[in-house]
Write a protein that holds these residues in place. Structure first.
Motif: not given
Length: 151
Positions: A20-33
């Motif tokens: 993917w061309p963007y830097i990262g992909a997070l799961l919801p709980h990771e984004a919240h943390e």
């Protein structure tokens, strides 16, 4: 290694594995943390205003529509509105209903020169449960019990 670095490295690896061309992909709980640990990080909710009113909002999120209801017309001013709403050096976590529109929004943010764009996979309501025809059961921000409010 600190927790922020650990979470970001995991997100980077997901994005690289999928090319993917963007830097990262997070799961919801990771984004919240990360939102708790990195005060400059911003959650960018790209759902339509109608979705916010009908399904709930995310406290503290910046809202920039990717598409508008009715008709699901692309927002021609998305990149400009995004640039006006965020610090270009911030970690930017894009979220939508299920992670598909936010994927495209993270690409658009990256193409606009924002270097720290992350997609929140699963989104706010998660994947569709094919057995029931409903969302909010398999995964997603709401299903994981993360903070949200209903208008």
């Amino acid at each position: 290694m600190g927790r922020i670095t650990e979470l970001l490295n995991t997100a980077h690896a997901r994005s690289q594995a999928q090319n993917w061309p963007y830097i990262g992909a997070l799961l919801p709980h990771e984004a919240h943390e990360l939102l708790q640990l990195a005060p400059g990080a911003r959650l960018i909710d790209v759902r339509s205003r109608a979705e916010l009113e009908l399904t709930g909002t995310l406290p503290g999120a910046v809202h920039v529509e990717w598409q508008s209801w009715p008709g699901w017309m692309l927002n021609p001013h998305f990149s400009v509105q995004l640039a006006q709403a965020v610090d270009p050096e911030s970690l930017l976590f894009f979220i939508c209903r299920n992670g598909h529109r936010s994927h495209h929004a993270a690409i658009a943010g990256t193409e606009a020169g924002l270097r720290q764009c992350y997609n929140v996979q699963e989104g706010f309501e998660g994947d569709l449960d094919k057995n029931t025809g409903h969302r909010n059961a398999l995964n997603g921000w709401k299903q994981r019990g993360l903070p949200w409010t209903q208008s």
